[in-house]
Scaffold this motif. Sequence first.
Motif, PDB file in Angstrom:
ATOM      1  N   HIS A 197     -11.088  -0.176  11.835  1.00  0.00           N
ATOM      2  CA  HIS A 197      -9.934  -0.255  12.728  1.00  0.00           C
ATOM      3  C   HIS A 197      -9.682  -1.705  13.168  1.00  0.00           C
ATOM      4  O   HIS A 197     -10.531  -2.317  13.820  1.00  0.00           O
ATOM      5  N   THR A 198      -8.529  -2.221  12.843  1.00  0.00           N
ATOM      6  CA  THR A 198      -8.171  -3.605  13.166  1.00  0.00           C
ATOM      7  C   THR A 198      -8.254  -3.883  14.664  1.00  0.00           C
ATOM      8  O   THR A 198      -8.725  -4.943  15.084  1.00  0.00           O
ATOM      9  N   ASP A 199      -7.792  -2.928  15.484  1.00  0.00           N
ATOM     10  CA  ASP A 199      -7.819  -3.136  16.933  1.00  0.00           C
ATOM     11  C   ASP A 199      -9.247  -3.260  17.456  1.00  0.00           C
ATOM     12  O   ASP A 199      -9.518  -4.027  18.392  1.00  0.00           O
ATOM     13  N   SER A 200     -10.172  -2.504  16.869  1.00  0.00           N
ATOM     14  CA  SER A 200     -11.573  -2.575  17.279  1.00  0.00           C
ATOM     15  C   SER A 200     -12.153  -3.941  16.934  1.00  0.00           C
ATOM     16  O   SER A 200     -12.875  -4.537  17.740  1.00  0.00           O
TER      17      SER A 200
END
Length: 275
Positions: A75-78
């Motif tokens: 996950h990019t946001d993570s």
Amino acid sequence: MRRSTANATRMAGVHTNVDGAPERSASGLGQACAEEICANGGNVAILDMNSEAGAELVARLPKGAARFFECNVLHTDSIAAAVAGTVDWIRETGKPLGGVVPAAGVATPATMLDRNGDALSMDDFDFVINVNLRGTIDLVRQCLVHLAKSEPVDDDGERGVVVMVASSAAFDGQKGQVSYSASKGAVAAMTLPMTRDLARYGIRVVTVAPSLFESRMTAMMSSKVKRSLEGAMEFPRRAGKPEEFAQLVRHCIENIMLNGTVLRLDGGMRMPSKM
């Protein structure tokens, strides 16, 4: 003056992996890298999904030398949140951001057609590619934004290094390793173009391609399978030790002439077609 061998690792770095993977930053090869860097005066941000293992590793390392950040490379946001936290912590240490070691890795063995003639699962293929390849490039690109803005650490203008992890399977993958070999082969293949992209910023790129090493992956192997793989080693005829992998990673950090190359760490091993 260029950094000396003695103090080349006296900086902050990022090491990451994904929970449930054969290799994680809080254990095995990742743990050895963190220990090697911290033992030589460096700081390490440990990115992993397993907060318990991460906290245990931080507690074993020199006080203040490591910090854990929860991260899922799928996950990019993570990744973005973990990198942001890392950058804030690094500023507190007073040491420059020196590089990133993206080591997330999973393996889901499967042949192109199974014994019933059914095709390879694309869900399994996508999972391996997304962790091993997409997770690697996503973490690297987000760290590079900050690394490229840091001050050079020597007269050559070096700002840091990216040390990626491929595998001997990138070159001689076995039966059932299409997904894994594809992902690790891609990591090896992007080493040189990434090097050329980052040369203007004084950032080096080196990839290490290990063969059989003592790790979570080998711990799950049967003794028969492990003996078969060790039999393909030329010398020494044994699995590599995590500290031997970490020593090469440290050398990649310290030696400015290592750039744009893939280093096989395999005891002369060439994987057989099948075990």
